[in-house]
Design a protein around this motif. Structure first.
Motif, PDB file in Angstrom:
ATOM      1  N   ARG A 138       0.817  -1.202   0.000  1.00 37.75           N
ATOM      2  CA  ARG A 138       0.000   0.000   0.000  1.00 37.75           C
ATOM      3  C   ARG A 138       0.855   1.257   0.000  1.00 37.75           C
ATOM      4  O   ARG A 138       0.479   2.278  -0.598  1.00 37.75           O
ATOM      5  CB  ARG A 138      -0.951  -0.030   1.199  1.00 37.75           C
ATOM      6  CG  ARG A 138      -2.026  -1.094   1.037  1.00 37.75           C
ATOM      7  CD  ARG A 138      -2.813  -1.398   2.287  1.00 37.75           C
ATOM      8  NE  ARG A 138      -3.708  -2.537   2.049  1.00 37.75           N
ATOM      9  CZ  ARG A 138      -4.420  -3.138   2.980  1.00 37.75           C
ATOM     10  NH1 ARG A 138      -4.334  -2.732   4.238  1.00 37.75           N
ATOM     11  NH2 ARG A 138      -5.202  -4.155   2.676  1.00 37.75           N
TER      12      ARG A 138
ATOM     13  N   ARG B 298       6.595  -0.485  -7.246  1.00 35.85           N
ATOM     14  CA  ARG B 298       5.472  -1.333  -6.855  1.00 35.85           C
ATOM     15  C   ARG B 298       5.819  -2.821  -6.865  1.00 35.85           C
ATOM     16  O   ARG B 298       5.097  -3.626  -6.269  1.00 35.85           O
ATOM     17  CB  ARG B 298       4.276  -1.083  -7.776  1.00 35.85           C
ATOM     18  CG  ARG B 298       3.668   0.309  -7.649  1.00 35.85           C
ATOM     19  CD  ARG B 298       2.372   0.409  -8.418  1.00 35.85           C
ATOM     20  NE  ARG B 298       1.756   1.725  -8.297  1.00 35.85           N
ATOM     21  CZ  ARG B 298       0.539   2.023  -8.741  1.00 35.85           C
ATOM     22  NH1 ARG B 298      -0.179   1.080  -9.351  1.00 35.85           N
ATOM     23  NH2 ARG B 298       0.050   3.230  -8.595  1.00 35.85           N
TER      24      ARG B 298
ATOM     25  N   LYS C 250       2.073   1.572  -3.579  1.00 33.71           N
ATOM     26  CA  LYS C 250       0.985   1.911  -4.495  1.00 33.71           C
ATOM     27  C   LYS C 250       0.684   3.394  -4.491  1.00 33.71           C
ATOM     28  O   LYS C 250       0.334   3.976  -5.533  1.00 33.71           O
ATOM     29  CB  LYS C 250      -0.265   1.120  -4.099  1.00 33.71           C
ATOM     30  CG  LYS C 250      -1.460   1.352  -5.030  1.00 33.71           C
ATOM     31  CD  LYS C 250      -2.637   0.503  -4.586  1.00 33.71           C
ATOM     32  CE  LYS C 250      -3.844   0.722  -5.502  1.00 33.71           C
ATOM     33  NZ  LYS C 250      -5.011  -0.112  -5.086  1.00 33.71           N
ATOM     34  N   ASN C 251       0.827   4.019  -3.346  1.00 33.70           N
ATOM     35  CA  ASN C 251       0.464   5.428  -3.191  1.00 33.70           C
ATOM     36  C   ASN C 251       1.650   6.383  -3.293  1.00 33.70           C
ATOM     37  O   ASN C 251       1.483   7.583  -3.091  1.00 33.70           O
ATOM     38  CB  ASN C 251      -0.232   5.631  -1.841  1.00 33.70           C
ATOM     39  CG  ASN C 251      -1.536   4.860  -1.737  1.00 33.70           C
ATOM     40  OD1 ASN C 251      -2.242   4.700  -2.730  1.00 33.70           O
ATOM     41  ND2 ASN C 251      -1.854   4.377  -0.542  1.00 33.70           N
ATOM     42  N   ASN C 252       2.838   5.844  -3.579  1.00 28.52           N
ATOM     43  CA  ASN C 252       4.026   6.700  -3.612  1.00 28.52           C
ATOM     44  C   ASN C 252       4.849   6.409  -4.865  1.00 28.52           C
ATOM     45  O   ASN C 252       5.441   5.342  -4.986  1.00 28.52           O
ATOM     46  CB  ASN C 252       4.877   6.475  -2.357  1.00 28.52           C
ATOM     47  CG  ASN C 252       5.898   7.563  -2.146  1.00 28.52           C
ATOM     48  OD1 ASN C 252       6.533   8.018  -3.087  1.00 28.52           O
ATOM     49  ND2 ASN C 252       6.074   7.986  -0.906  1.00 28.52           N
TER      50      ASN C 252
ATOM     51  N   GLU D 275      -2.200   7.263   6.001  1.00 25.26           N
ATOM     52  CA  GLU D 275      -3.361   6.463   5.627  1.00 25.26           C
ATOM     53  C   GLU D 275      -3.131   4.973   5.908  1.00 25.26           C
ATOM     54  O   GLU D 275      -4.072   4.175   5.821  1.00 25.26           O
ATOM     55  CB  GLU D 275      -3.676   6.663   4.149  1.00 25.26           C
ATOM     56  CG  GLU D 275      -4.056   8.102   3.787  1.00 25.26           C
ATOM     57  CD  GLU D 275      -4.313   8.275   2.305  1.00 25.26           C
ATOM     58  OE1 GLU D 275      -4.101   7.283   1.565  1.00 25.26           O
ATOM     59  OE2 GLU D 275      -4.739   9.365   1.894  1.00 25.26           O
TER      60      GLU D 275
ATOM     61  N   ALA E  75       5.835   7.130   4.755  1.00 30.34           N
ATOM     62  CA  ALA E  75       4.470   6.711   4.416  1.00 30.34           C
ATOM     63  C   ALA E  75       3.828   5.925   5.545  1.00 30.34           C
ATOM     64  O   ALA E  75       2.618   6.025   5.793  1.00 30.34           O
ATOM     65  CB  ALA E  75       4.487   5.868   3.139  1.00 30.34           C
TER      66      ALA E  75
END
Length: 227
Positions: free
Chosen positions: A84, A94, A87-89, A206, A199
């Motif tokens: 995760r 990935r 995926k967001n950075n 998140e 992160a």
């Protein structure tokens, strides 16, 4: 001494390998009888174990055969956290989280094979102790940073992870190949990446619910004395 930690806590299934060794020792593998044949049969068995490892470690079902449920849960949550975060950075690859998971499992089982085949000597004992101490320090830091708001110290956690890397490399460089050493570096290169740590532990992250699952697994391992 069993290496009981989220990195070095596992049981290796060796039934098929023992059958190979028995076959070799009784002549089925083409080896002559005697001490030389016995030694060669042992080597064959170890190679067979490594081959089996390569086939099963790539699947979740295969990993569950080799690693206890508690460690499987911990590794799964570590993977979810890494996946995760990546995926967001855009700064994180990935593809790396899956490699991290596979490399942790491969390294832990290979070290387990060394232990089961009595290939770790007295000189390795201090290295094992250091690995356990370094892993425990990382585990306790992760728990603390999660439970105490505004306590995250990037430098401290990075140093603790690098201590782990050094300890593991010190053990495996004598017994395993350069490829295994590269796998170790891949794991710690990702885990110490500043973008990954930020992160996970940054304010308003998140990923906090996923981190909470990982911390729960770590606390169970600490309470059970596995870390």
């Amino acid at each position: 001494m069993e290496l009981q930690s989220w990195l070095l806590y596992h049981l290796v299934a060796v039934t098929d390998c023992n059958q190979v060794m028995q076959s070799a020792a009784t002549g089925g593998g083409g080896f002559s009888a005697g001490s030389s044949g016995s030694s060669r049969a042992r080597d064959l068995g170890l190679r067979a174990q490594k081959k089996i490892l390569g086939r099963v470690v790539s699947t979740g079902a295969g990993r569950s055969l080799l690693i206890d449920d508690a460690t499987t849960s911990l590794l799964d949550n570590l993977y979810r956290l890494a996946e995760r975060a990546a995926k967001n950075n855009p700064a994180l690859d990935r593809k790396q989280p899956e490699k991290v998971l596979k490399n942790i499992v491969k390294l832990s089982i290979k070290i387990g094979l060394l232990q089961r085949n009595q290939q770790l000597g007295a000189s390795d004992e201090p290295k094992i102790v250091e690995i356990r101490a370094a892993l425990r320090a990382v585990a306790m830091a992760v728990v603390s940073f999660h439970e105490l708001e505004f306590s995250f110290d990037n430098s401290y956690l990075t140093r603790s992870l690098e201590r782990c890397r050094t300890a593991v490399q010190s053990l495996i460089k004598v017994h395993l190949t350069d490829k295994s050493q590269d796998r170790c570096d891949q794991v710690f290169d990702f885990l110490t990446h500043p973008e990954f740590l930020e992160a996970v532990f940054g304010q308003n992250s998140e990923l906090r619910p996923t981190l909470e699952l990982l911390v729960s697994d770590i606390n169970k391992a600490l309470d059970a004395g596995h870390l």
